[in-house]
Design a protein around this motif. Structure first.
Motif, PDB file in Angstrom:
ATOM      1  N   GLY A 174     -13.977   1.841   3.294  1.00  0.00           N
ATOM      2  CA  GLY A 174     -13.832   1.236   1.971  1.00  0.00           C
ATOM      3  C   GLY A 174     -13.575   2.242   0.864  1.00  0.00           C
ATOM      4  O   GLY A 174     -13.674   1.917  -0.315  1.00  0.00           O
TER       5      GLY A 174
ATOM      6  N   ASP B  32     -17.845   1.817  -2.012  1.00  0.00           N
ATOM      7  CA  ASP B  32     -16.784   0.953  -1.481  1.00  0.00           C
ATOM      8  C   ASP B  32     -15.929   0.368  -2.614  1.00  0.00           C
ATOM      9  O   ASP B  32     -16.440  -0.361  -3.458  1.00  0.00           O
ATOM     10  CB  ASP B  32     -17.466  -0.172  -0.689  1.00  0.00           C
ATOM     11  CG  ASP B  32     -16.508  -0.885   0.220  1.00  0.00           C
ATOM     12  OD1 ASP B  32     -15.324  -0.997  -0.162  1.00  0.00           O
ATOM     13  OD2 ASP B  32     -16.934  -1.326   1.299  1.00  0.00           O
TER      14      ASP B  32
ATOM     15  N   GLU C 198       0.843  -1.190   0.000  1.00  0.00           N
ATOM     16  CA  GLU C 198       0.000   0.000   0.000  1.00  0.00           C
ATOM     17  C   GLU C 198       0.880   1.243   0.000  1.00  0.00           C
ATOM     18  O   GLU C 198       1.259   1.767   1.046  1.00  0.00           O
ATOM     19  CB  GLU C 198      -0.930  -0.027   1.227  1.00  0.00           C
ATOM     20  CG  GLU C 198      -1.743  -1.323   1.260  1.00  0.00           C
ATOM     21  CD  GLU C 198      -3.042  -1.222   2.020  1.00  0.00           C
ATOM     22  OE1 GLU C 198      -3.183  -0.318   2.861  1.00  0.00           O
ATOM     23  OE2 GLU C 198      -3.923  -2.064   1.753  1.00  0.00           O
TER      24      GLU C 198
ATOM     25  N   ARG D 161     -13.473  -1.681  -2.265  1.00  0.00           N
ATOM     26  CA  ARG D 161     -12.891  -2.995  -1.957  1.00  0.00           C
ATOM     27  C   ARG D 161     -13.482  -4.085  -2.856  1.00  0.00           C
ATOM     28  O   ARG D 161     -12.810  -5.018  -3.237  1.00  0.00           O
ATOM     29  CB  ARG D 161     -13.106  -3.329  -0.474  1.00  0.00           C
ATOM     30  CG  ARG D 161     -12.218  -2.488   0.423  1.00  0.00           C
ATOM     31  CD  ARG D 161     -12.543  -2.666   1.871  1.00  0.00           C
ATOM     32  NE  ARG D 161     -13.879  -2.191   2.181  1.00  0.00           N
ATOM     33  CZ  ARG D 161     -14.345  -2.044   3.420  1.00  0.00           C
ATOM     34  NH1 ARG D 161     -13.564  -2.328   4.451  1.00  0.00           N
ATOM     35  NH2 ARG D 161     -15.548  -1.619   3.648  1.00  0.00           N
TER      36      ARG D 161
ATOM     37  N   LYS E 197     -11.892  -3.817  -6.271  1.00  0.00           N
ATOM     38  CA  LYS E 197     -10.513  -4.309  -6.225  1.00  0.00           C
ATOM     39  C   LYS E 197     -10.455  -5.819  -6.334  1.00  0.00           C
ATOM     40  O   LYS E 197      -9.604  -6.374  -6.985  1.00  0.00           O
ATOM     41  CB  LYS E 197      -9.860  -3.899  -4.902  1.00  0.00           C
ATOM     42  CG  LYS E 197      -9.226  -2.545  -4.932  1.00  0.00           C
ATOM     43  CD  LYS E 197      -8.535  -2.315  -3.612  1.00  0.00           C
ATOM     44  CE  LYS E 197      -7.567  -1.173  -3.704  1.00  0.00           C
ATOM     45  NZ  LYS E 197      -6.952  -0.940  -2.398  1.00  0.00           N
ATOM     46  N   LYS E 198     -11.424  -6.473  -5.643  1.00  0.00           N
ATOM     47  CA  LYS E 198     -11.427  -7.940  -5.638  1.00  0.00           C
ATOM     48  C   LYS E 198     -11.647  -8.484  -7.045  1.00  0.00           C
ATOM     49  O   LYS E 198     -11.196  -9.548  -7.396  1.00  0.00           O
ATOM     50  CB  LYS E 198     -12.513  -8.456  -4.693  1.00  0.00           C
ATOM     51  CG  LYS E 198     -12.077  -8.372  -3.233  1.00  0.00           C
ATOM     52  CD  LYS E 198     -12.700  -9.461  -2.392  1.00  0.00           C
ATOM     53  CE  LYS E 198     -12.276  -9.312  -0.948  1.00  0.00           C
ATOM     54  NZ  LYS E 198     -13.168  -8.388  -0.212  1.00  0.00           N
TER      55      LYS E 198
END
Ligand SMILES: [Zn+2]
Length: 332
Positions: free
Chosen positions: A197, A325, A142, A327, A330-331
């Protein structure tokens, strides 16, 4: 900060490991150069020959002659060093290609400058004792190099600012980069606001990563960890590994304090006043603080009281994270 022997040994082993890595890298670069530039080896040999010859004659020289030949050797070696550098540059390498590459050039990865602990040692103690010991691993993933603005929508418009999620984030990223570039002279503070998120923690990590690389001390604490330290310091609590008094001192004095997820702790009158002291003291000392929170400004006001909040309004730059969000995106 108090360390027991095993902890001290752990840190010293890490330094040894770093120095070993540096030497291995240097050796492999040397092998590469000798393979690609045979003349380099010749120059190396002539330095060795000159030193050997000097050592032989020094045995028999009078003191005056010895001084002269020492000077001659020094000059000769520096000429060879110059020739080596020119040779590297001629073959497209930087002149310092074979110099050791230290993680911390200030102490050459020994942890000490003279008899004083280096800043990197102090940071290592904090990493070991209290903060997430895996923060360094997190920062490998990160950081600004891995930040992807394309997760943010260009069509999702924030009704408050009239900016798209993408544009909001671009603006916040610029603020974060400015913050790092001007650090610590601007003595500025950041408040990251927004739902979870949206990348608040990720961007805090980017900032921490850059400043740690520059040699600043950064303390990264979740709000519950911070209040735990302040509380234990207040009550003079001690446990085997942690000196809370020293740690609280570090909370007040590190170059950047990052308080993650403010509002996730249970707020009592005591935590609110601890927070007040912490924020004020760091402002007075002109040490920067970065706070991230899922609470809205109104909620912050309600939870921590108007006095705390007015300090934050006056001295912190607000960064409003907006969007959905990321996240999930990203997944995929
Ligand atoms: Zn150092």
């Amino acid at each position: 900060m108090a360390l027991n022997n095993a902890q001290y040994a752990t840190i010293m082993r890490e330094y040894e490991e770093k120095r070993l890595q540096t030497r291995l890298l240097q050796d492999s670069r040397m092998n590469e150069i000798i393979r690609k530039i045979p003349e380099y080896k010749d120059l190396d040999n002539s330095s060795i020959d000159a030193s050997m010859e000097y050592a032989k004659s020094a045995l028999f020289d009078s003191p005056a002659d010895k001084e002269k030949s020492t000077e001659k050797l020094r000059l000769h070696l520096s000429q060879i060093a110059e020739q080596k550098k020119r040779l590297l540059i001629k073959h497209g390498y930087p002149a310092d290609y074979l110099d050791p590459v230290y993680t911390c050039p200030d102490c050459k990865d020994t942890g000490y400058i003279g008899t004083e602990k280096c800043h990197c040692f102090k940071q290592a103690i904090v990493d070991l004792l209290y903060t997430q010991s895996n923060i360094r691993d997190v920062l490998k993933k990160e950081n600004f190099d891995n930040f992807n603005i394309n997760y943010y929508s260009k069509t999702d418009i924030d009704p408050v600012t009239n900016l798209s999620a993408y544009d909001s984030m671009t603006g916040i990223c610029n603020i974060a980069r400015e913050f790092v570039a001007d650090f610590p002279s601007s003595a500025s503070n950041l408040l990251f606001l927004g739902k979870s998120g949206l990348g608040k923690t990720f961007l805090s990590h980017c900032i921490a990563d850059e400043l740690l690389k520059k040699g600043y001390t950064v303390l990264y604490l979740s709000a519950p960890q911070l209040f735990d330290i302040l509380k234990k310091n207040n009550f003079g609590e001690k446990d085997e590994d942690v000196d809370y008094n020293e740690l609280a001192h570090y909370v007040m004095n590190c170059d950047l304090l990052i308080i993650d997820d403010l509002g996730s702790e249970i707020v009592t009158e005591l935590t609110a006043s601890g927070f007040n002291i912490c924020i004020n003291e760091r402002l007075l000392k002109k040490h920067s603080t970065l706070i991230s929170t899922n609470l809205t400004p109104n909620e912050l006001n309600d939870v921590y009281g108007e006095r705390n909040f007015s300090r934050i309004v006056g001295f912190y730059r607000f960064c409003r994270f907006y969007g959905t969000d990321i996240r999930f995106a990203k997944k995929q």
